[in-house]
Design an enzyme around this catalytic site. Structure first.
Site, PDB file in Angstrom:
ATOM      1  N   ASP A  28       0.817  -1.216   0.000  1.00  0.00           N
ATOM      2  CA  ASP A  28       0.000   0.000   0.000  1.00  0.00           C
ATOM      3  C   ASP A  28       0.852   1.269   0.000  1.00  0.00           C
ATOM      4  O   ASP A  28       0.646   2.176   0.810  1.00  0.00           O
ATOM      5  CB  ASP A  28      -0.938   0.024   1.207  1.00  0.00           C
ATOM      6  CG  ASP A  28      -1.759  -1.230   1.366  1.00  0.00           C
ATOM      7  OD1 ASP A  28      -2.009  -1.890   0.340  1.00  0.00           O
ATOM      8  OD2 ASP A  28      -2.147  -1.548   2.496  1.00  0.00           O
ATOM      9  N   GLU A 205     -11.408  -0.860  -3.622  1.00  0.00           N
ATOM     10  CA  GLU A 205     -10.789  -0.292  -2.436  1.00  0.00           C
ATOM     11  C   GLU A 205      -9.569   0.494  -2.917  1.00  0.00           C
ATOM     12  O   GLU A 205      -9.318   0.611  -4.117  1.00  0.00           O
ATOM     13  CB  GLU A 205     -10.396  -1.383  -1.433  1.00  0.00           C
ATOM     14  CG  GLU A 205      -9.355  -2.366  -1.932  1.00  0.00           C
ATOM     15  CD  GLU A 205      -9.027  -3.445  -0.905  1.00  0.00           C
ATOM     16  OE1 GLU A 205      -9.821  -3.653   0.021  1.00  0.00           O
ATOM     17  OE2 GLU A 205      -7.965  -4.079  -1.045  1.00  0.00           O
TER      18      GLU A 205
END
Length: 707
Positions: A28, A205
């Site tokens: 991420d 997401e």
């Protein structure tokens, strides 16, 4: 070693993953260029190395060139949680911004103490004077947990965006609940008003928003991030003329629709990297966009084998814009070795760590505290002509900017003013430039554009374009009191405007149009007597069975595949309705080696959504693993293709998935591979759930030579 391989290694400027020098996993990733001229990346909370088993709470890495990175510490120590976080809470998915003179980091808090539940996600934030801290937590979440029945929506994966009118927004959310946007207070630390949903739940997401050419692009990651060797994570996009949406994909399909839209930006391509997603974007000194993202090495998918934490290192690749849409390497997907490198040093390049020997007219200008101040015009001794990009970090409460020959771009209390050849245009600059901002000027022919951002992350607070000439030495101009740093001038990048090749069909090799009984060549695995040819279709009632897992009850209709490269296509009508839950009714194509070794491409009901999923099941470390990749949006009638290619380097069977809503415009997704010696057959499936009863009508199966 083969000469071609040696040549590739010599020409390679960097090798992915770029995080390998300091970590095995760095998921991420967020990125920003600090005021000190270094790039900083921030990862989710995981151990950095195999066997370490120590969680790093939002680790930070630094680089001068975006390729070679060094670990510089963690944002927070083991006992440093937000005051509202429950003990043992995890911090995930950071987003980093420079807002009004300070660094702001947003992140997911997995367990919030304000509710009795576990996994009551919220969005936290912390501020710092430098990219490495010290970080100070806010006293309360930016976005509090959002209850849904007996559980909580996925209030995760924050991403901040500042618009040209100065308004600040925060995008957040995940599969359970969808993607949302909320407006923020002027300081960016508090949610205001009512949040608005911008993408449907159960599909996206990892939101990230940029503004380009008048459009707001919402990029989100789709499918499972963490399915080990079958992770099919990818990045899809929609765009809008408003930061609040509605966002639609390239075909005009809304991201909020049940048959949810999404234009592919990044997909696995058959090399070692799968699960490519959860990204951040940046622009180098030449104006070229790049994407940092995580991926999984399909041969080493876990941090501590077997299973456990998914090992997701950080990759870097060029981000192109093809016909108004973003695409990593023009659609070619992740690279293992790159023959190009971000431009992080210019022909003119000064961080003002020394004197002004590289500049003319230094009278009245001084270097102090790592930046230059002065009044008048400071001219570089170096010059370059043609198409260029010039930029500087600056702060001023008066008037200051960049000069290129007779062209000037100046920020002042009136806004951003660009002047060339007697033409002058001014646009507002919300909040002014009394704190550090980046001013960039690009010259492309006679088109000159000036843009002001806070941190060069494709969120311009002011942008203006004029037609003129900008030839001559590069300089800085100031009415006095302004501070400048990180001045650069570089050749303007050459945009890639042609998409990477996608599979095409050659001559027809084989076909069954289903105008009579099943043609020769078909064989069944667990024959379904309910399947029949009638009215010119193969009508197959969707079975209440599945292939995923060890049960293996579903039927499969197969035929032998030709040698070499080929494309198999079908047209399937499957009325799954919209919005209702019909898990996991589906129908489509399959590449089948065995019940526990297959790749299936199907229109499928996933909770309230209808998607085209390209799933893979295989055995890894004595367990079955299944994961999916998402292709284009389906329709009631959807065309599907699997394009088979034999990799000449290793003999692997590569199957790339494609889908279409009209049989003419194709969206191509990711690639699943089978080992060299695998015998793979091709065919059809219709399974996943028998209620409510629905038929899958296959119009044909056609096999073409690949082209």
């Amino acid at each position: 070693m083969h000469l071609a391989v040696i040549a590739t290694l010599v020409l390679s400027l960097f090798t992915n993953p770029v995080s390998s020098s300091f970590s095995d996993t760095f998921a991420d990733p967020a990125v920003i260029r600090g005021q000190d001229g270094y790039w900083y990346s921030y990862g989710t909370s995981d151990p950095l190395r195999e066997g370490e088993k120590v969680m790093h709470r939002l680790p930070i890495a630094r680089s001068s060139d975006l390729v070679d990175w060094t670990y510089v510490g963690d944002a927070f120590g083991p006992d440093n949680l937000p005051p509202y976080a429950a003990p043992g809470s995890l911090l995930w998915a950071p987003d980093i911004r420079y807002l009004d003179g300070r660094y702001v980091m947003y992140f997911t808090v997995t367990d919030t103490a304000t509710t009795p539940a576990n996994w009551d996600y919220s969005i936290g934030a912390a501020t710092a004077p430098t990219p490495t801290g010290p970080w100070t937590h806010l006293d309360a979440p930016v976005v509090a947990p959002r209850p849904s029945g007996g559980s909580y929506w996925n209030t995760i994966d924050p991403s901040q965006f500042t618009d040209v009118d100065g308004r600040k927004y925060l995008y957040f959310g995940g599969f359970f609940g969808g993607l949302w946007v909320t407006e923020l207070s002027a300081d960016g630390l508090h949610a205001t008003g009512q949040p608005q949903q911008v993408a449907i739940d159960n599909k996206f997401e990892g939101a990230y928003v940029v503004r380009r050419d008048g459009y707001y692009y919402l990029l989100g990651s789709s499918a499972n991030c963490c399915a080990g060797p079958t992770t099919g994570y990818s990045v899809l996009a929609g765009r809008s003329t408003s930061p609040r949406g509605p966002f639609v994909d390239r075909e005009g399909v809304p991201l909020l629709a049940s048959r949810a839209g999404g234009t592919p930006v990044l997909d696995q391509n058959g090399n070692r990297f799968i699960g490519t997603g959860h990204h951040a974007q940046l622009t180098d000194l030449s104006g070229q966009d790049w994407m940092l993202y995580h991926a999984i090495d399909r041969d080493d998918p876990f941090l501590d084998e077997p299973y456990g934490i998914n090992e997701r290192p950080m990759l870097l690749d060029r981000l192109d814009w093809i016909d108004g849409w973003p695409a990593v390497r023009a659609g070619a997907g992740p690279s293992e070795r790159s023959r190009e490198k971000p431009v992080t040093r210019g022909v003119v390049d000064d961080r003002f760590a020394g004197d002004l020997s590289g500049w003319r007219n230094p009278a009245g200008w001084t270097v102090q505290d790592g930046y230059v101040r002065g009044q008048g015009t400071l001219i570089s001794r170096k010059s370059l002509g043609g198409d260029v990009r010039v930029e500087t970090d600056l702060k001023t409460d008066q008037s200051a900017g960049i000069r290129i020959g007779g062209t000037t771009a100046v920020v002042s209390p009136d806004g951003l003013t660009l002047t060339s050849d007697g033409t002058s245009r001014t646009v507002p600059l919300p909040g002014g430039a009394a704190t550090w901002h980046n001013l960039a000027v690009t010259v492309k022919g006679r088109t000159i554009t000036a843009e002001v951002t806070e941190a060069r992350l494709r969120d311009p607070q002011a942008s203006v374009t004029v037609t003129g000439r900008a030839h001559g030495p590069v300089g800085l101009v100031s009415d006095g009191g302004a501070a400048f740093d990180n001045v650069s001038a570089a050749r303007l990048f050459k945009a890639v405007t042609k998409a990477a090749p996608t599979p095409r069909t050659g001559r027809l090799l084989d076909a069954d149009e289903f105008t009579g009984p099943l043609g020769p060549g078909w064989t069944w695995v667990r024959q379904d007597a309910a399947a029949r040819t009638e009215d010119g279709v193969l009508r197959w009632p969707v079975q209440g069975a599945d292939l995923v897992g060890a049960g293996n009850q579903a039927s499969v209709l197969l035929r032998e595949a030709p040698e070499g490269d080929y494309v198999v296509e079908t047209k399937v009508t499957l009325d799954l309705g919209e919005d209702t839950v019909r898990n996991y009714q589906q129908a489509g194509l399959i590449a089948y080696a065995s019940d526990d070794d297959f790749a299936r491409l199907a229109q499928v009901a996933i909770w309230n959504t209808r998607q085209v999923e390209y799933g893979r099941e295989l055995t890894f470390a004595d367990r079955l693993s299944y994961g999916g990749n998402i292709v284009g949006p389906p329709a009631k009638t959807t065309w599907l293709r699997l394009a088979h290619h034999v990799d000449p380097a290793n003999g692997e069977h590569e199957f790339r998935a494609g889908s279409s809503r009209d049989g003419k415009t194709w969206t191509w997704g990711g690639v699943w591979t089978f080992p060299k010696d695998t015998a793979v057959r091709i065919g059809l499936i219709a399974h996943g759930g028998a209620q409510p009863a629905v038929n899958a009508d296959f119009d044909y199966v056609r096999v073409y030579r690949g082209a």
